[in-house]
Write a protein that holds these residues in place. Structure first.
Motif, PDB file in Angstrom:
ATOM      1  N   ALA A 173       5.283   6.496  -7.019  1.00 46.11           N
ATOM      2  CA  ALA A 173       6.250   7.220  -7.321  1.00 46.11           C
ATOM      3  C   ALA A 173       7.664   6.136  -7.324  1.00 46.11           C
ATOM      4  CB  ALA A 173       6.762   8.888  -6.966  1.00 46.11           C
ATOM      5  N   GLN A 174       7.330   5.997  -5.535  1.00 50.77           N
ATOM      6  CA  GLN A 174       8.246   4.726  -5.469  1.00 50.77           C
ATOM      7  C   GLN A 174       7.937   3.244  -5.653  1.00 50.77           C
ATOM      8  OE1 GLN A 174       9.064   5.983  -1.284  1.00 50.77           O
ATOM      9  NE2 GLN A 174      10.823   7.094  -1.916  1.00 50.77           N
ATOM     10  N   LEU A 175       6.973   2.814  -5.618  1.00 45.95           N
ATOM     11  CA  LEU A 175       6.430   1.796  -6.396  1.00 45.95           C
ATOM     12  C   LEU A 175       6.206   1.557  -7.351  1.00 45.95           C
ATOM     13  CD1 LEU A 175       3.160   1.493  -3.060  1.00 45.95           C
ATOM     14  CD2 LEU A 175       5.228   0.471  -3.280  1.00 45.95           C
ATOM     15  N   ALA A 176       6.148   2.697  -8.163  1.00 45.68           N
ATOM     16  CA  ALA A 176       6.053   2.402  -9.242  1.00 45.68           C
ATOM     17  C   ALA A 176       7.311   2.662 -10.550  1.00 45.68           C
ATOM     18  CB  ALA A 176       5.185   3.859 -10.390  1.00 45.68           C
ATOM     19  N   SER A 177       8.578   2.989 -10.320  1.00 49.92           N
ATOM     20  CA  SER A 177       9.956   3.084 -10.572  1.00 49.92           C
ATOM     21  C   SER A 177      10.209   1.327  -9.707  1.00 49.92           C
ATOM     22  CB  SER A 177      10.904   3.654 -10.068  1.00 49.92           C
ATOM     23  OG  SER A 177      10.896   4.285  -8.944  1.00 49.92           O
ATOM     24  N   ALA A 178       9.738   1.301  -9.176  1.00 48.68           N
ATOM     25  CA  ALA A 178       9.931  -0.418  -8.030  1.00 48.68           C
ATOM     26  C   ALA A 178       9.507  -1.555  -9.339  1.00 48.68           C
ATOM     27  CB  ALA A 178      10.198  -0.534  -6.669  1.00 48.68           C
ATOM     28  N   ASN A 179       8.275  -1.124  -9.611  1.00 51.82           N
ATOM     29  CA  ASN A 179       7.441  -2.466 -10.345  1.00 51.82           C
ATOM     30  C   ASN A 179       8.228  -2.469 -12.040  1.00 51.82           C
ATOM     31  OD1 ASN A 179       5.778  -2.808  -8.446  1.00 51.82           O
ATOM     32  ND2 ASN A 179       4.413  -2.161  -9.107  1.00 51.82           N
ATOM     33  N   LYS A 180       8.873  -0.893 -12.794  1.00 55.46           N
ATOM     34  CA  LYS A 180       9.584  -0.744 -13.437  1.00 55.46           C
ATOM     35  C   LYS A 180      11.187  -1.784 -13.741  1.00 55.46           C
ATOM     36  CE  LYS A 180       7.802   3.414 -15.459  1.00 55.46           C
ATOM     37  NZ  LYS A 180       8.361   5.048 -15.871  1.00 55.46           N
ATOM     38  N   ASP A 181      11.085  -2.387 -13.318  1.00 49.32           N
ATOM     39  CA  ASP A 181      12.568  -2.932 -12.937  1.00 49.32           C
ATOM     40  C   ASP A 181      13.035  -4.112 -12.758  1.00 49.32           C
ATOM     41  OD1 ASP A 181      14.007  -0.131 -12.474  1.00 49.32           O
ATOM     42  OD2 ASP A 181      14.234  -0.477 -10.788  1.00 49.32           O
ATOM     43  N   MET A 223       1.056  -1.095   0.180  1.00 52.34           N
ATOM     44  CA  MET A 223       0.041   0.195  -0.275  1.00 52.34           C
ATOM     45  C   MET A 223       1.071   1.166  -0.102  1.00 52.34           C
ATOM     46  SD  MET A 223      -2.848   1.012   2.523  1.00 52.34           S
ATOM     47  CE  MET A 223      -4.112   0.006   2.296  1.00 52.34           C
ATOM     48  N   SER A 224       0.473   2.189  -0.549  1.00 49.63           N
ATOM     49  CA  SER A 224       1.027   3.402  -0.615  1.00 49.63           C
ATOM     50  C   SER A 224       1.037   4.264   0.301  1.00 49.63           C
ATOM     51  CB  SER A 224       0.844   4.085  -2.131  1.00 49.63           C
ATOM     52  OG  SER A 224      -0.389   4.193  -1.946  1.00 49.63           O
ATOM     53  N   ILE A 225       1.861   5.393   0.631  1.00 48.76           N
ATOM     54  CA  ILE A 225       1.302   6.572   1.485  1.00 48.76           C
ATOM     55  C   ILE A 225       0.470   7.183   1.640  1.00 48.76           C
ATOM     56  CG2 ILE A 225       2.456   8.649   2.256  1.00 48.76           C
ATOM     57  CD1 ILE A 225       5.135   7.713   2.108  1.00 48.76           C
ATOM     58  N   GLU A 226       0.523   7.525  -0.017  1.00 53.48           N
ATOM     59  CA  GLU A 226      -0.897   8.182  -0.178  1.00 53.48           C
ATOM     60  C   GLU A 226      -2.219   7.852  -0.419  1.00 53.48           C
ATOM     61  OE1 GLU A 226       2.444   9.563  -2.674  1.00 53.48           O
ATOM     62  OE2 GLU A 226       1.445   7.804  -2.540  1.00 53.48           O
ATOM     63  N   ARG A 227      -1.961   5.842  -0.346  1.00 52.21           N
ATOM     64  CA  ARG A 227      -3.748   5.294   0.169  1.00 52.21           C
ATOM     65  C   ARG A 227      -3.603   4.597   1.519  1.00 52.21           C
ATOM     66  NH1 ARG A 227      -6.893   3.248  -4.058  1.00 52.21           N
ATOM     67  NH2 ARG A 227      -5.689   3.358  -6.214  1.00 52.21           N
ATOM     68  N   ALA A 228      -2.242   5.223   2.492  1.00 49.64           N
ATOM     69  CA  ALA A 228      -2.599   4.896   3.504  1.00 49.64           C
ATOM     70  C   ALA A 228      -3.427   6.139   4.005  1.00 49.64           C
ATOM     71  CB  ALA A 228      -1.619   4.081   4.184  1.00 49.64           C
TER      72      ALA A 228
END
Length: 72
Positions: A64-72, A1-6
């Protein structure tokens, strides 16, 4: 879960808890609802959110951090 959703989940939970406390315990708990709403309003404009700072320390990541981690 992201910070924004939390943050959204936490704010919603706090509003529901404060309304329940207002109804069943004491009318002055309405001020907790006011505080949560005011904090959401000011954080939308300033970007400062104490709950987000705490959640970052607990290991939550931003969208943003979760999205960039998923690209790798």
């Amino acid at each position: 879960m992201s910070i924004e959703r939390a943050i959204m989940a936490f704010a919603g939970f706090m509003v529901l808890v404060s309304i329940a406390l207002t109804v069943w315990i004491n009318d002055n708990f309405i001020w907790l609802t006011v505080f949560v709403g005011a904090n959401l309003f000011q954080s939308a404009y300033t970007g400062f959110c104490p709950a987000a700072m705490i959640m970052r320390k607990l290991g939550f990541k931003s969208e943003a951090q979760l999205a960039s981690a998923n690209k790798d």
